[in-house]
Structure formats: C-alpha cells, structure tokens
Design a protein around this motif. Sequence first.
Motif, PDB file in Angstrom:
ATOM      1  N   MET A 250       0.828  -1.212   0.000  1.00 48.70           N
ATOM      2  CA  MET A 250       0.000   0.000   0.000  1.00 48.70           C
ATOM      3  C   MET A 250       0.860   1.259   0.000  1.00 48.70           C
ATOM      4  O   MET A 250       0.530   2.238  -0.659  1.00 48.70           O
ATOM      5  CB  MET A 250      -0.968   0.006   1.186  1.00 48.70           C
ATOM      6  CG  MET A 250      -2.057  -1.051   1.068  1.00 48.70           C
ATOM      7  SD  MET A 250      -2.915  -1.020  -0.525  1.00 48.70           S
ATOM      8  CE  MET A 250      -3.619   0.612  -0.538  1.00 48.70           C
ATOM      9  N   ASP A 251       1.989   1.222   0.724  1.00 46.95           N
ATOM     10  CA  ASP A 251       2.895   2.369   0.697  1.00 46.95           C
ATOM     11  C   ASP A 251       3.421   2.605  -0.716  1.00 46.95           C
ATOM     12  O   ASP A 251       3.525   3.743  -1.177  1.00 46.95           O
ATOM     13  CB  ASP A 251       4.079   2.166   1.649  1.00 46.95           C
ATOM     14  CG  ASP A 251       3.690   2.366   3.096  1.00 46.95           C
ATOM     15  OD1 ASP A 251       2.609   2.948   3.358  1.00 46.95           O
ATOM     16  OD2 ASP A 251       4.463   1.943   3.974  1.00 46.95           O
ATOM     17  N   ALA A 252       3.743   1.519  -1.423  1.00 44.82           N
ATOM     18  CA  ALA A 252       4.240   1.651  -2.790  1.00 44.82           C
ATOM     19  C   ALA A 252       3.153   2.202  -3.712  1.00 44.82           C
ATOM     20  O   ALA A 252       3.424   3.070  -4.546  1.00 44.82           O
ATOM     21  CB  ALA A 252       4.736   0.295  -3.300  1.00 44.82           C
ATOM     22  N   VAL A 253       1.926   1.720  -3.553  1.00 44.29           N
ATOM     23  CA  VAL A 253       0.819   2.205  -4.389  1.00 44.29           C
ATOM     24  C   VAL A 253       0.541   3.668  -4.100  1.00 44.29           C
ATOM     25  O   VAL A 253       0.442   4.493  -5.006  1.00 44.29           O
ATOM     26  CB  VAL A 253      -0.454   1.360  -4.153  1.00 44.29           C
ATOM     27  CG1 VAL A 253      -1.664   2.011  -4.793  1.00 44.29           C
ATOM     28  CG2 VAL A 253      -0.256  -0.053  -4.696  1.00 44.29           C
ATOM     29  N   LEU A 254       0.430   4.009  -2.838  1.00 44.56           N
ATOM     30  CA  LEU A 254       0.138   5.397  -2.478  1.00 44.56           C
ATOM     31  C   LEU A 254       1.303   6.311  -2.826  1.00 44.56           C
ATOM     32  O   LEU A 254       1.102   7.462  -3.197  1.00 44.56           O
ATOM     33  CB  LEU A 254      -0.214   5.497  -0.999  1.00 44.56           C
ATOM     34  CG  LEU A 254      -1.516   4.791  -0.617  1.00 44.56           C
ATOM     35  CD1 LEU A 254      -1.716   4.839   0.887  1.00 44.56           C
ATOM     36  CD2 LEU A 254      -2.700   5.376  -1.356  1.00 44.56           C
ATOM     37  N   GLY A 255       2.521   5.802  -2.735  1.00 40.95           N
ATOM     38  CA  GLY A 255       3.692   6.588  -3.121  1.00 40.95           C
ATOM     39  C   GLY A 255       3.641   6.934  -4.595  1.00 40.95           C
ATOM     40  O   GLY A 255       3.999   8.034  -4.996  1.00 40.95           O
ATOM     41  N   GLY A 256       3.168   5.995  -5.406  1.00 42.28           N
ATOM     42  CA  GLY A 256       3.016   6.245  -6.832  1.00 42.28           C
ATOM     43  C   GLY A 256       1.974   7.299  -7.103  1.00 42.28           C
ATOM     44  O   GLY A 256       2.122   8.121  -8.004  1.00 42.28           O
ATOM     45  N   LEU A 257       0.914   7.308  -6.319  1.00 41.96           N
ATOM     46  CA  LEU A 257      -0.122   8.330  -6.482  1.00 41.96           C
ATOM     47  C   LEU A 257       0.385   9.695  -6.053  1.00 41.96           C
ATOM     48  O   LEU A 257       0.055  10.706  -6.650  1.00 41.96           O
ATOM     49  CB  LEU A 257      -1.363   7.960  -5.661  1.00 41.96           C
ATOM     50  CG  LEU A 257      -2.142   6.736  -6.137  1.00 41.96           C
ATOM     51  CD1 LEU A 257      -3.258   6.434  -5.155  1.00 41.96           C
ATOM     52  CD2 LEU A 257      -2.690   6.963  -7.535  1.00 41.96           C
ATOM     53  N   ARG A 258       1.204   9.705  -4.994  1.00 43.08           N
ATOM     54  CA  ARG A 258       1.740  10.972  -4.493  1.00 43.08           C
ATOM     55  C   ARG A 258       2.604  11.651  -5.540  1.00 43.08           C
ATOM     56  O   ARG A 258       2.654  12.866  -5.594  1.00 43.08           O
ATOM     57  CB  ARG A 258       2.567  10.739  -3.230  1.00 43.08           C
ATOM     58  CG  ARG A 258       1.764  10.715  -1.961  1.00 43.08           C
ATOM     59  CD  ARG A 258       2.688  10.859  -0.767  1.00 43.08           C
ATOM     60  NE  ARG A 258       3.739   9.859  -0.776  1.00 43.08           N
ATOM     61  CZ  ARG A 258       3.706   8.704  -0.132  1.00 43.08           C
ATOM     62  NH1 ARG A 258       2.656   8.388   0.592  1.00 43.08           N
ATOM     63  NH2 ARG A 258       4.715   7.868  -0.188  1.00 43.08           N
ATOM     64  N   THR A 259       3.303  10.872  -6.364  1.00 46.65           N
ATOM     65  CA  THR A 259       4.205  11.489  -7.335  1.00 46.65           C
ATOM     66  C   THR A 259       3.455  12.333  -8.350  1.00 46.65           C
ATOM     67  O   THR A 259       4.031  13.225  -8.947  1.00 46.65           O
ATOM     68  CB  THR A 259       5.051  10.427  -8.081  1.00 46.65           C
ATOM     69  OG1 THR A 259       4.171   9.548  -8.762  1.00 46.65           O
ATOM     70  CG2 THR A 259       5.935   9.668  -7.132  1.00 46.65           C
ATOM     71  N   GLY A 260       2.158  12.069  -8.547  1.00 45.68           N
ATOM     72  CA  GLY A 260       1.378  12.863  -9.488  1.00 45.68           C
ATOM     73  C   GLY A 260       0.710  14.052  -8.835  1.00 45.68           C
ATOM     74  O   GLY A 260       0.039  14.828  -9.495  1.00 45.68           O
TER      75      GLY A 260
END
Length: 116
Positions: free
Chosen positions: A90-100
């Motif tokens: 989940m951290d990896a998924v949310l981290g990917g969303l944060r980059t946008g």
Amino acid sequence: MSLRRTDGDCARRVLQAAENEAAEREGRTSVELQHMVTHDLCHSHASALIAGGASAEQVQLVLGPASAVVTLRSYAHLWPGEEDRTRSVMDAVLGGLRTGCGQVGDVTRVIAGQTA
C-alpha cells in the motif's frame, strides 16, 4: 554450511585480530569480543540472508538444517509478516499516487524492500 563447535572460537580470534589492528590504526582502545558459539554465527548468517529477501528454502540450503520446517521453527520471527507485506504494498501504491500530486522532491523511501 555445517559449522563445528571450534569454528566460532576461530572466527572470534580472526575478528578480534581485525578489531585490534583497527583500534591501533585509529588510536583507540580495542574492544574485547565475547566468545562466540556456532549458533551465533549461524543465526547471524540466517538473519542477513532473511533481511536480504532469502526464502526459508534458500536459508535451509545454505545453513543445512534437515528441512525448511526446522529453519522456520528457528527463524520464522525474522521474516516480515503479512501486515508488513500489506503495508509495504500500500505504501508503494500510495507513493506512486503521491508522485502525481505536487512536488515530491529527491527523497525516495524504501519500506520492507519496496521503493515508494
């Protein structure tokens, strides 16, 4: 890897010699290393393998217990649990969303082997 009882003391002597040389080179008092037993060396080796992502079968093959079950009995507490894996996904998924969303900066976090 099957270690004899004397291997721990031999390893301790080698490590102590290295510590003594480093202390002399650095101008400090040498730290006296405590006696090590075979289990200490095996546990350190297993811990490093597990931290590096090795499976129970891989650790068993390297250390030589009779089966992966024996390895799990001894070292199961060192493998990340389901909660750790779920959290890192989940951290990896949310981290990917944060980059946008806005400026992230140059900081990259690594959590349980996952880069976020």
